[in-house]
Write a protein that holds these residues in place. Structure first.
Motif, PDB file in Angstrom:
ATOM      1  N   LEU A   1       0.816  -1.220   0.000  1.00 58.20           N
ATOM      2  CA  LEU A   1       0.000   0.000   0.000  1.00 58.20           C
ATOM      3  C   LEU A   1       0.850   1.272   0.000  1.00 58.20           C
ATOM      4  CD1 LEU A   1      -2.865  -1.042   2.453  1.00 58.20           C
ATOM      5  CD2 LEU A   1      -2.952  -0.940  -0.038  1.00 58.20           C
ATOM      6  N   LYS A   2       2.094   1.153   0.457  1.00 55.75           N
ATOM      7  CA  LYS A   2       2.984   2.327   0.478  1.00 55.75           C
ATOM      8  C   LYS A   2       3.598   2.621  -0.890  1.00 55.75           C
ATOM      9  CE  LYS A   2       4.506   1.909   5.259  1.00 55.75           C
ATOM     10  NZ  LYS A   2       5.571   1.333   6.085  1.00 55.75           N
ATOM     11  N   GLN A   3       3.371   1.726  -1.852  1.00 55.77           N
ATOM     12  CA  GLN A   3       4.057   1.865  -3.142  1.00 55.77           C
ATOM     13  C   GLN A   3       3.306   2.744  -4.144  1.00 55.77           C
ATOM     14  OE1 GLN A   3       7.172   0.575  -3.334  1.00 55.77           O
ATOM     15  NE2 GLN A   3       6.659   0.063  -1.221  1.00 55.77           N
ATOM     16  N   PHE A   4       2.003   2.945  -3.923  1.00 54.67           N
ATOM     17  CA  PHE A   4       1.257   3.666  -4.965  1.00 54.67           C
ATOM     18  C   PHE A   4       0.346   4.747  -4.381  1.00 54.67           C
ATOM     19  CE2 PHE A   4      -1.595   0.352  -3.556  1.00 54.67           C
ATOM     20  CZ  PHE A   4      -2.805   1.013  -3.481  1.00 54.67           C
ATOM     21  N   PHE A   5       0.040   5.708  -5.236  1.00 52.28           N
ATOM     22  CA  PHE A   5      -0.912   6.767  -4.892  1.00 52.28           C
ATOM     23  C   PHE A   5      -2.057   6.675  -5.893  1.00 52.28           C
ATOM     24  CE2 PHE A   5      -2.816  10.925  -4.999  1.00 52.28           C
ATOM     25  CZ  PHE A   5      -2.745  11.367  -3.688  1.00 52.28           C
ATOM     26  N   TYR A   6      -3.248   6.452  -5.388  1.00 52.73           N
ATOM     27  CA  TYR A   6      -4.419   6.370  -6.274  1.00 52.73           C
ATOM     28  C   TYR A   6      -5.537   7.157  -5.628  1.00 52.73           C
ATOM     29  CZ  TYR A   6      -8.488   4.360  -8.688  1.00 52.73           C
ATOM     30  OH  TYR A   6      -9.648   4.189  -9.400  1.00 52.73           O
ATOM     31  N   PHE A   7      -6.018   8.132  -6.344  1.00 49.27           N
ATOM     32  CA  PHE A   7      -7.133   8.913  -5.822  1.00 49.27           C
ATOM     33  C   PHE A   7      -8.273   8.726  -6.804  1.00 49.27           C
ATOM     34  CE2 PHE A   7      -9.401  12.404  -4.027  1.00 49.27           C
ATOM     35  CZ  PHE A   7      -8.988  12.359  -2.711  1.00 49.27           C
ATOM     36  N   GLU A   8      -9.316   8.089  -6.335  1.00 49.83           N
ATOM     37  CA  GLU A   8     -10.342   7.604  -7.258  1.00 49.83           C
ATOM     38  C   GLU A   8     -10.920   8.683  -8.171  1.00 49.83           C
ATOM     39  OE1 GLU A   8     -13.067   4.599  -5.921  1.00 49.83           O
ATOM     40  OE2 GLU A   8     -12.651   4.100  -8.003  1.00 49.83           O
ATOM     41  N   SER A   9     -11.336   9.803  -7.599  1.00 49.60           N
ATOM     42  CA  SER A   9     -11.832  10.876  -8.468  1.00 49.60           C
ATOM     43  C   SER A   9     -11.869  12.165  -7.666  1.00 49.60           C
ATOM     44  CB  SER A   9     -13.231  10.566  -8.989  1.00 49.60           C
ATOM     45  OG  SER A   9     -14.197  10.994  -8.064  1.00 49.60           O
ATOM     46  N   ALA A  10     -12.019  13.269  -8.400  1.00 48.01           N
ATOM     47  CA  ALA A  10     -12.066  14.581  -7.756  1.00 48.01           C
ATOM     48  C   ALA A  10     -13.230  14.661  -6.759  1.00 48.01           C
ATOM     49  CB  ALA A  10     -12.185  15.656  -8.817  1.00 48.01           C
ATOM     50  N   GLU A  11     -14.236  13.821  -6.974  1.00 48.22           N
ATOM     51  CA  GLU A  11     -15.399  13.830  -6.070  1.00 48.22           C
ATOM     52  C   GLU A  11     -15.048  13.325  -4.673  1.00 48.22           C
ATOM     53  OE1 GLU A  11     -17.998  15.425  -7.176  1.00 48.22           O
ATOM     54  OE2 GLU A  11     -16.729  15.599  -8.942  1.00 48.22           O
ATOM     55  N   SER A  12     -13.927  12.626  -4.564  1.00 49.02           N
ATOM     56  CA  SER A  12     -13.559  12.080  -3.246  1.00 49.02           C
ATOM     57  C   SER A  12     -12.767  13.070  -2.393  1.00 49.02           C
ATOM     58  CB  SER A  12     -12.711  10.821  -3.426  1.00 49.02           C
ATOM     59  OG  SER A  12     -13.259  10.002  -4.408  1.00 49.02           O
ATOM     60  N   LEU A  13     -12.472  14.255  -2.925  1.00 47.43           N
ATOM     61  CA  LEU A  13     -11.773  15.260  -2.104  1.00 47.43           C
ATOM     62  C   LEU A  13     -12.733  15.769  -1.023  1.00 47.43           C
ATOM     63  CD1 LEU A  13     -10.158  17.141  -5.122  1.00 47.43           C
ATOM     64  CD2 LEU A  13      -8.896  15.809  -3.410  1.00 47.43           C
ATOM     65  N   TYR A  14     -12.157  16.301   0.066  1.00 47.54           N
ATOM     66  CA  TYR A  14     -13.000  16.795   1.167  1.00 47.54           C
ATOM     67  C   TYR A  14     -13.518  18.198   0.850  1.00 47.54           C
ATOM     68  CZ  TYR A  14     -11.142  12.857   3.751  1.00 47.54           C
ATOM     69  OH  TYR A  14     -10.808  11.589   4.144  1.00 47.54           O
ATOM     70  N   GLN A  15     -14.823  18.289   0.660  1.00 47.14           N
ATOM     71  CA  GLN A  15     -15.438  19.541   0.179  1.00 47.14           C
ATOM     72  C   GLN A  15     -15.119  20.762   1.036  1.00 47.14           C
ATOM     73  OE1 GLN A  15     -17.145  19.886  -2.770  1.00 47.14           O
ATOM     74  NE2 GLN A  15     -16.408  17.805  -3.077  1.00 47.14           N
ATOM     75  N   ASN A  16     -15.020  20.552   2.350  1.00 51.11           N
ATOM     76  CA  ASN A  16     -14.852  21.717   3.231  1.00 51.11           C
ATOM     77  C   ASN A  16     -13.409  22.014   3.598  1.00 51.11           C
ATOM     78  OD1 ASN A  16     -17.489  22.725   3.473  1.00 51.11           O
ATOM     79  ND2 ASN A  16     -18.010  20.900   4.682  1.00 51.11           N
ATOM     80  N   LEU A  17     -12.489  21.207   3.096  1.00 55.73           N
ATOM     81  CA  LEU A  17     -11.069  21.488   3.351  1.00 55.73           C
ATOM     82  C   LEU A  17     -10.492  22.278   2.177  1.00 55.73           C
ATOM     83  CD1 LEU A  17      -9.600  18.207   4.897  1.00 55.73           C
ATOM     84  CD2 LEU A  17     -10.580  20.193   6.049  1.00 55.73           C
ATOM     85  N   THR A  18      -9.426  23.031   2.455  1.00 57.15           N
ATOM     86  CA  THR A  18      -8.798  23.824   1.396  1.00 57.15           C
ATOM     87  C   THR A  18      -7.755  22.973   0.657  1.00 57.15           C
ATOM     88  OG1 THR A  18      -6.994  24.557   2.795  1.00 57.15           O
ATOM     89  CG2 THR A  18      -8.998  25.911   2.816  1.00 57.15           C
TER      90      THR A  18
END
Ligand code: ATP
Length: 229
Positions: free
Chosen positions: A73-90
């Motif tokens: 799990l430390k080997q890769f970075f995968y962010f499923e989609s922009a929708e998974s970002l935290y809406q209220n964080l900067t």
């Protein structure tokens, strides 16, 4: 190295991927090309362990998910989609969060400047455009400094200037000995970004080339004329 051997994946009892093989070496930016619904996202989600595979194996830098899950799990970075970002964080808060979690030495400020994100670094996600959010995902990867980036459709929502920034950043990442695996339907820009492309059809990789001269023609030959092989 990312090594996928004889991978099969089922979703709701349907085999979406069957006997797929793929090896990606350090310094390669590989684009996965296929029509809608072929299984690109399924492949990425399987590598990211969000879906279990029914057969085969996936290894990253010699770590197998089934044997050494934490190291894997430390080997890769995968962010499923922009929708998974935290809406209220900067934007800033996302980047410092990644820096903390990945225990990274990379400077958040440097990455913000590199991706020309200064103007919206203090904005909350809910006030960003899709293109800005795509920049943030790449910036989060750069801050994580991890060996492999897996990114489904990184070019979605990007204007031509942003695509140029993205191409430049991807080339830089490549020279740092990392591995990038992306998907896109934008064949022209895939040609600019990738060092190699693989075509997926009928549940596996059917064509693999570093000759990126005319992807449109190859695409037509593979998907519209009944196959190349
Ligand atoms: N949760 C699920 N359960 C059952 N079938 C699914 C599920 N998710 C996706 N599928 C099916 O798996 C197949 C591959 O979908 P996938 O999203 O991986 O394709 P894709 O190549 O990424 O498509 P696109 O280019 O449209 O993003 C499709 O036929 C889809 O209907």
């Amino acid at each position: 190295m990312l090594k996928i051997e004889n991978l099969s994946v089922e979703l709701s009892k349907n085999e979406i991927i069957s006997g797929l093989n793929l090896e990606v070496l350090k310094n390669e930016v590989v684009g996965v090309i296929a029509p809608n619904g072929t299984g690109k996202t399924t492949l990425f989600r399987s590598i990211a362990t969000l879906i279990n595979h029914s057969r085969g194996s996936i290894t990253i830098n010699n770590f197998k998910v089934t044997k050494e899950r934490v190291n894997y799990l430390k080997q890769f970075f995968y962010f499923e989609s922009a929708e998974s970002l935290y809406q209220n964080l900067t934007v800033n808060e996302h980047l410092f969060y990644v820096k903390e979690v990945w225990k990274s030495d990379i400077s958040v400020e440097t990455i913000i400047d590199k991706l020309k994100m200064r103007e919206y670094a203090k904005k909350r996600i809910k006030n960003l455009s899709l293109g800005m959010k795509q920049h943030l995902i790449i910036a989060m990867y750069l801050v994580s400094d991890c060996p492999v980036l897996i990114f489904d459709e990184p070019l979605n929502g990007l204007d031509p200037s942003s695509v140029s920034i993205m191409i430049k950043v991807m080339k830089e990442i490549q020279t740092e000995g990392k591995i990038i695996l992306i998907s896109s339907h934008d064949l022209y820009n895939i040609e600019q970004i990738c060092s190699r492309v693989v075509f997926m059809n009928e549940k596996k990789i059917v064509y693999d080339t570093e000759n990126l001269g005319n992807l449109n023609l190859l695409y037509k030959q593979i998907f519209e004329k009944g196959g190349l092989l």
